[in-house]
Design a protein around this motif. Structure first.
Motif, PDB file in Angstrom:
ATOM      1  N   MET A   1       0.842  -1.191   0.000  1.00 59.76           N
ATOM      2  CA  MET A   1       0.000   0.000   0.000  1.00 59.76           C
ATOM      3  C   MET A   1       0.879   1.243   0.000  1.00 59.76           C
ATOM      4  O   MET A   1       1.990   1.231   0.489  1.00 59.76           O
ATOM      5  N   CYS A   2       0.361   2.302  -0.550  1.00 58.31           N
ATOM      6  CA  CYS A   2       1.066   3.580  -0.553  1.00 58.31           C
ATOM      7  C   CYS A   2       1.155   4.126   0.861  1.00 58.31           C
ATOM      8  O   CYS A   2       0.231   3.967   1.656  1.00 58.31           O
ATOM      9  N   MET A   3       2.258   4.766   1.152  1.00 60.58           N
ATOM     10  CA  MET A   3       2.464   5.406   2.455  1.00 60.58           C
ATOM     11  C   MET A   3       2.803   6.869   2.206  1.00 60.58           C
ATOM     12  O   MET A   3       3.658   7.172   1.382  1.00 60.58           O
ATOM     13  N   MET A   4       2.123   7.761   2.927  1.00 60.83           N
ATOM     14  CA  MET A   4       2.369   9.188   2.787  1.00 60.83           C
ATOM     15  C   MET A   4       3.131   9.689   4.012  1.00 60.83           C
ATOM     16  O   MET A   4       2.796   9.352   5.135  1.00 60.83           O
ATOM     17  N   ARG A   5       4.147  10.484   3.751  1.00 66.59           N
ATOM     18  CA  ARG A   5       4.909  11.135   4.812  1.00 66.59           C
ATOM     19  C   ARG A   5       4.948  12.626   4.509  1.00 66.59           C
ATOM     20  O   ARG A   5       5.163  13.035   3.370  1.00 66.59           O
ATOM     21  N   LYS A   6       4.750  13.424   5.565  1.00 65.41           N
ATOM     22  CA  LYS A   6       4.797  14.873   5.419  1.00 65.41           C
ATOM     23  C   LYS A   6       5.957  15.399   6.243  1.00 65.41           C
ATOM     24  O   LYS A   6       6.269  14.870   7.300  1.00 65.41           O
ATOM     25  N   GLY A   7       6.575  16.435   5.746  1.00 64.94           N
ATOM     26  CA  GLY A   7       7.691  17.044   6.452  1.00 64.94           C
ATOM     27  C   GLY A   7       7.936  18.436   5.926  1.00 64.94           C
ATOM     28  O   GLY A   7       7.135  19.002   5.177  1.00 64.94           O
ATOM     29  N   GLU A   8       9.058  18.968   6.322  1.00 64.85           N
ATOM     30  CA  GLU A   8       9.430  20.302   5.906  1.00 64.85           C
ATOM     31  C   GLU A   8      10.906  20.298   5.584  1.00 64.85           C
ATOM     32  O   GLU A   8      11.708  19.672   6.275  1.00 64.85           O
ATOM     33  N   ASP A   9      11.260  20.969   4.507  1.00 66.42           N
ATOM     34  CA  ASP A   9      12.654  21.121   4.131  1.00 66.42           C
ATOM     35  C   ASP A   9      12.858  22.548   3.679  1.00 66.42           C
ATOM     36  O   ASP A   9      12.157  23.024   2.774  1.00 66.42           O
ATOM     37  N   ASP A  10      13.781  23.227   4.307  1.00 63.87           N
ATOM     38  CA  ASP A  10      14.069  24.616   3.962  1.00 63.87           C
ATOM     39  C   ASP A  10      12.799  25.467   4.007  1.00 63.87           C
ATOM     40  O   ASP A  10      12.515  26.245   3.100  1.00 63.87           O
ATOM     41  N   ASN A  11      12.011  25.271   5.066  1.00 61.68           N
ATOM     42  CA  ASN A  11      10.766  26.006   5.298  1.00 61.68           C
ATOM     43  C   ASN A  11       9.712  25.790   4.211  1.00 61.68           C
ATOM     44  O   ASN A  11       8.838  26.626   4.021  1.00 61.68           O
ATOM     45  N   LYS A  12       9.802  24.689   3.492  1.00 70.17           N
ATOM     46  CA  LYS A  12       8.788  24.352   2.486  1.00 70.17           C
ATOM     47  C   LYS A  12       8.183  23.009   2.840  1.00 70.17           C
ATOM     48  O   LYS A  12       8.887  22.082   3.238  1.00 70.17           O
ATOM     49  N   LYS A  13       6.854  22.939   2.689  1.00 71.74           N
ATOM     50  CA  LYS A  13       6.145  21.699   2.965  1.00 71.74           C
ATOM     51  C   LYS A  13       6.493  20.672   1.885  1.00 71.74           C
ATOM     52  O   LYS A  13       6.466  20.986   0.696  1.00 71.74           O
ATOM     53  N   VAL A  14       6.818  19.466   2.328  1.00 70.35           N
ATOM     54  CA  VAL A  14       7.147  18.383   1.405  1.00 70.35           C
ATOM     55  C   VAL A  14       6.295  17.178   1.780  1.00 70.35           C
ATOM     56  O   VAL A  14       6.178  16.828   2.950  1.00 70.35           O
ATOM     57  N   ILE A  15       5.684  16.580   0.774  1.00 68.51           N
ATOM     58  CA  ILE A  15       4.922  15.354   0.967  1.00 68.51           C
ATOM     59  C   ILE A  15       5.547  14.295   0.077  1.00 68.51           C
ATOM     60  O   ILE A  15       5.757  14.523  -1.118  1.00 68.51           O
ATOM     61  N   LEU A  16       5.841  13.159   0.656  1.00 71.78           N
ATOM     62  CA  LEU A  16       6.432  12.050  -0.090  1.00 71.78           C
ATOM     63  C   LEU A  16       5.459  10.882  -0.034  1.00 71.78           C
ATOM     64  O   LEU A  16       4.985  10.517   1.040  1.00 71.78           O
ATOM     65  N   ILE A  17       5.138  10.340  -1.188  1.00 72.14           N
ATOM     66  CA  ILE A  17       4.262   9.175  -1.250  1.00 72.14           C
ATOM     67  C   ILE A  17       5.107   8.009  -1.737  1.00 72.14           C
ATOM     68  O   ILE A  17       5.639   8.037  -2.849  1.00 72.14           O
ATOM     69  N   ASP A  18       5.248   7.022  -0.875  1.00 74.75           N
ATOM     70  CA  ASP A  18       6.040   5.832  -1.190  1.00 74.75           C
ATOM     71  C   ASP A  18       5.083   4.762  -1.689  1.00 74.75           C
ATOM     72  O   ASP A  18       4.134   4.403  -1.001  1.00 74.75           O
ATOM     73  N   THR A  19       5.310   4.283  -2.902  1.00 78.27           N
ATOM     74  CA  THR A  19       4.428   3.277  -3.483  1.00 78.27           C
ATOM     75  C   THR A  19       5.033   1.895  -3.307  1.00 78.27           C
ATOM     76  O   THR A  19       6.222   1.762  -3.052  1.00 78.27           O
ATOM     77  N   PRO A  20       4.229   0.863  -3.494  1.00 79.58           N
ATOM     78  CA  PRO A  20       4.789  -0.488  -3.442  1.00 79.58           C
ATOM     79  C   PRO A  20       5.767  -0.679  -4.600  1.00 79.58           C
ATOM     80  O   PRO A  20       5.601  -0.093  -5.668  1.00 79.58           O
ATOM     81  N   GLY A  21       6.756  -1.504  -4.366  1.00 80.20           N
ATOM     82  CA  GLY A  21       7.702  -1.833  -5.428  1.00 80.20           C
ATOM     83  C   GLY A  21       7.222  -3.042  -6.209  1.00 80.20           C
ATOM     84  O   GLY A  21       6.126  -3.559  -5.986  1.00 80.20           O
ATOM     85  N   TRP A  22       8.029  -3.484  -7.127  1.00 84.28           N
ATOM     86  CA  TRP A  22       7.733  -4.667  -7.931  1.00 84.28           C
ATOM     87  C   TRP A  22       9.027  -5.439  -8.088  1.00 84.28           C
ATOM     88  O   TRP A  22      10.109  -4.922  -7.858  1.00 84.28           O
ATOM     89  N   TRP A  23       8.922  -6.684  -8.501  1.00 84.18           N
ATOM     90  CA  TRP A  23      10.113  -7.501  -8.725  1.00 84.18           C
ATOM     91  C   TRP A  23      10.892  -6.901  -9.880  1.00 84.18           C
ATOM     92  O   TRP A  23      10.324  -6.608 -10.926  1.00 84.18           O
TER      93      TRP A  23
END
Length: 190
Positions: A1-23
């Motif tokens: 399943m996709c996983m969402m992470r939120k954070g901040e880098d250099d005072n900018k909002k960053v959202i990273l969505i990690d998707t499932p991998g494949w073989w």
């Protein structure tokens, strides 16, 4: 399943969505429908769409033609325009075995070189042994900003689905279906 992470880098909002991998050597036909759906729906998790797609590869894994075909098929689940938004990120830079990432890309052969070229020669390497090194993250974020400046539009699956449907090549999903479908890592707009 996709996983969402939120954070901040250099005072900018960053959202990273990690998707499932494949073989790595599996064709898209060999990938389960649930994984394919998660990959495709990941773009809709950050409306109106991501600025960049990070294609994460381990630098210690041989990149054969079969691996290259698998990457191409799986990435294009996000649409033909995905390559304009893509940055190849090599992990495990400490395992690389060559002095520079450029030498690594050259030593892996034509399949990896073609992938890098398809991504506009955008790539980055992360050293997993130096997670506290903020410089490697800063450099990656600069590359994401560069992709943002180069592309006037975001990666939007709805428009691509419309193009494919209109040309008779794509799936039969409606715009509403595309919006309801819930990568690779996707970096959405700020």
């Amino acid at each position: 399943m996709c996983m969402m992470r939120k954070g901040e880098d250099d005072n900018k909002k960053v959202i990273l969505i990690d998707t499932p991998g494949w073989w790595p050597y599996a064709s898209v036909k060999e990938t389960s429908e649930s994984v394919k759906q998660e990959i495709m729906s990941s773009v809709t998790m950050c409306p109106p769409g991501p600025h960049a797609v990070l294609l994460v590869l381990q630098s210690g894994v041989a990149f054969s033609k079969a691996y290259g075909r698998s990457v191409k098929e799986h990435m294009e689940l996000l649409g033909r325009n995905v390559w304009r938004h893509c940055i190849v990120v090599f992990t495990r830079g400490d395992w690389m075995g060559t002095p520079t990432i450029e030498e690594h890309i050259e030593s892996e052969g034509e399949a990896l070189q073609m992938l890098i070229n398809k991504c506009g020669n955008r790539y980055h390497i992360l050293n997993n042994m130096q997670w506290d090194d903020r410089e490697q993250v800063r450099e990656l974020m600069e590359k994401v900003k560069m992709v943002t400046r180069e592309n006037a539009e975001l990666l939007t699956p709805v428009e691509e689905a419309e193009e494919e449907r209109d040309s008779g090549r794509g799936s039969n999903w409606s715009d509403e279906d595309m919006l309801e479908r819930g990568s690779l890592n996707l970096v959405p707009p700020e």
